[in-house]
Design an enzyme around this catalytic site. Structure first.
Site, PDB file in Angstrom:
ATOM      1  N   CYS A  93       0.664  -1.126   0.019  1.00 37.07           N
ATOM      2  CA  CYS A  93       0.033   0.004   0.084  1.00 37.07           C
ATOM      3  C   CYS A  93       0.776   1.242  -0.199  1.00 37.07           C
ATOM      4  O   CYS A  93       0.568   2.281  -0.804  1.00 37.07           O
ATOM      5  CB  CYS A  93      -0.870   0.045   1.216  1.00 37.07           C
ATOM      6  SG  CYS A  93      -1.770  -1.533   1.489  1.00 37.07           S
ATOM      7  N   HIS A 151      -2.595   7.043   5.109  1.00 39.33           N
ATOM      8  CA  HIS A 151      -1.512   6.226   5.197  1.00 39.33           C
ATOM      9  C   HIS A 151      -0.327   7.017   4.668  1.00 39.33           C
ATOM     10  O   HIS A 151       0.710   6.351   4.319  1.00 39.33           O
ATOM     11  CB  HIS A 151      -1.720   5.000   3.946  1.00 39.33           C
ATOM     12  CG  HIS A 151      -0.816   3.846   4.398  1.00 39.33           C
ATOM     13  ND1 HIS A 151      -0.645   2.804   3.598  1.00 39.33           N
ATOM     14  CD2 HIS A 151       0.047   3.587   5.518  1.00 39.33           C
ATOM     15  CE1 HIS A 151      -0.012   1.668   4.352  1.00 39.33           C
ATOM     16  NE2 HIS A 151       0.423   2.484   5.378  1.00 39.33           N
TER      17      HIS A 151
HETATM   18 CA    CA Z   1      -2.835  -2.357  -0.447  1.00 41.70          CA
END
Ligand code: CA
Length: 498
Positions: A93, A151
């Site tokens: 990610c 994130h």
């Molecule tokens: Ca991911």
């Protein structure tokens, strides 16, 4: 076209292209303003970037899924473009998102793994010297919102509102549970482990309670509300702000959690994990459908540029992340592609990707040459006439001229990946050959992706060896431009609060 990646030629190319597109955009604006029927300024489209998390290449209808219908996501591809060979820049990610948000290989600024989410780690986030999509668009008066997974750092200097976004609704960490009734924490802390999956959601800087019983539905509600709110602005067309919506669903990332509303659609899937995964994808598809219906009802679909992609390959049930079985993995399918999330084989890197912009791009294109998630920002820059700092040239290309046929050739001659911190492995590919190597070794394995999509049979002919050596050299040239990692990773020991 010659190599445009990672060189000063990239900037020169982009600069001349930008000049050309600026002139073209002005022309379009003049043409647009001359007719009452033209909906708006084509150099200032609304932009929606929809990202799913760990969704498999084969888990959308437009890539052949039969057990998980995705009619709404498919609409984006059917009414626009399906990309056959679309790549992200890393198979997990964080680095993947840092890549497409900046439009630059994330190794250029040391974002080489998932950063620690420890708020005591000052460097753990997207370096503030970099500019992301929202920061670029702010310069030309866009109003931006990120909904869902951030994130890119949990400290205030990395918060979405410090990075060009006007609004934020979601969570700062890299993962989250799906039932809001279970959210009990107001801050990310060390213990218990993974409290960050159970934090209350944030609206801008405030902790808030969800109005929904399911996170994916909540995120869809927020996305629709933002589009409606943006469309209510007063003033002339030139005074009104176009919007940028970054709709970052965390579904179908683990944990596998879905409501009965979606689960009951998949009683035909006997495997419980796959059934729950399918329900999670279906909830996203409903949300995408609501976004598209909202655009239709407001009569702004024509001049809204939509990108859809997964942030990395699907996580597989049998392998877990990194192929080591450390985690149980998820229940995705990458079809014929080898491996999945965490791997540099195609299953980790090649993702479902679609684009729609009816005002400029015709429906039903099935685009075969390889593209990169780095092209998202380059396309936005190319089409809006933004200028890019010479210190931070983009690695992507504007896809629109390729899709309209104004430019011949292919967007990329070469693409590169490395995951030095995790495994020491790297890959590089051209239109045909993909080379897998390890930084500490000379030996490599190579595959012909045209003949061997599943990467099953390494090449061994003299001709292929020569081509492999050329690609290895090109990789080394590229790698010499990357920076060492700049933060402790998610797995690093926690620095304690003082
Ligand atoms: Ca991911």
């Amino acid at each position: 076209m010659n190599n445009k990646i990672a060189s000063t030629n990239t900037y020169s190319f982009n600069k001349s292209l930008l000049l050309m597109l600026c002139l073209l955009s002005s022309y379009c604006w003049l043409v647009g303003s001359a007719s009452a029927n033209q909906p708006s300024d084509y150099s200032r489209p609304n932009i929606i970037l929809i990202v799913t998390d760990d969704q498999g290449y084969a888990d959308v209808g437009f890539n052949g899924s039969t057990d998980i219908p995705t009619p709404h996501i498919d609409r984006i591809a059917d009414e626009g473009v399906r990309f056959d060979q679309a790549y992200v820049t890393f198979p997990v990610c964080g680095p993947s998102r840092a890549g497409f948000l900046t439009g630059r290989y994330q190794g250029r600024f040391g974002f080489r793994d998932n950063p620690s989410i420890n708020p005591m780690e000052e460097s753990a986030g997207l370096p503030v010297q970099e500019e992301i999509i929202s920061e670029h668009l702010k310069k030309i008066n866009y109003r931006s919102m990120v909904v869902g997974k951030w994130h890119m750092g949990v400290r205030p200097e990395y918060h979405p509102l410090a990075r060009g976004f006007d609004e934020f609704y979601g969570f700062l960490s890299g993962g989250h549970r799906y039932f809001p009734s279970k959210y009990i924490y107001d801050q990310i802390d060390k213990k218990p482990v993974k409290t960050w999956y159970l934090t209350r959601l944030m609206k801008d800087y405030e902790r808030v309670d969800s109005n929904s019983d399911y996170l994916t539905d909540d995120l869809s509600d927020q996305a629709v509300a933002f589009i409606e709110r943006s469309n209510k602005q007063k003033g002339s067309e030139q005074e009104r702000q176009p919007f940028f919506l970054y709709l970052a669903y965390n579904a179908p990332h683990m944990p596998l959690e879905a409501t009965e509303k979606y689960l009951k659609r998949f009683s035909h899937i006997k495997d419980k994990r796959r059934r729950t995964y399918a329900a999670m994808v279906s909830a996203v598809d409903d949300g995408v459908g609501r976004v598209l219906e909202t655009l239709d009802s407001l009569n702004i679909s024509d001049n809204t540029l939509i990108f859809f992609l997964s942030d990395n390959g699907g996580s597989l049930p049998s392998m877990g992340e990194n192929g080591k079985g450390k985690y149980p993995g998820n229940a995705a399918s990458n079809g014929l592609l080898r491996d999945g999330k965490g791997s540099l084989y195609e299953g980790g890197l090649r993702v479902p990707f679609a684009l729609r912009w009816p005002a400029k791009i015709k429906a039903g294109i099935d685009y075969k040459p390889m593209i990169s998630s780095l092209d998202i920002l380059a396309t936005i820059v190319g089409q809006t006439g933004l200028t890019i700092s010479e210190q931070r040239p983009l690695d992507g290309v504007d896809l629109v001229p390729f899709l309209t046929g104004k430019t011949t050739g292919k967007p990329h001659d070469l693409l590169f990946w490395e995951m030095t911190e995790r495994s020491g492995l790297y890959v590089v590919r051209d239109a045909t050959i993909k080379v897998h190597g390890r930084a500490s070794e000379d030996e490599v394995e190579a595959y012909n992706l045209i003949k061997d999509l599943s990467e099953t049979t390494p090449l061994d002919s003299i001709h292929d060896v020569k081509q492999t050596q050329v690609l290895q050299q090109r990789f080394q040239d590229w790698q010499s431009q990357m920076k060492p990692i700049v933060f402790p990773t998610l797995q690093a020991p926690w620095k304690e609060r003082k």
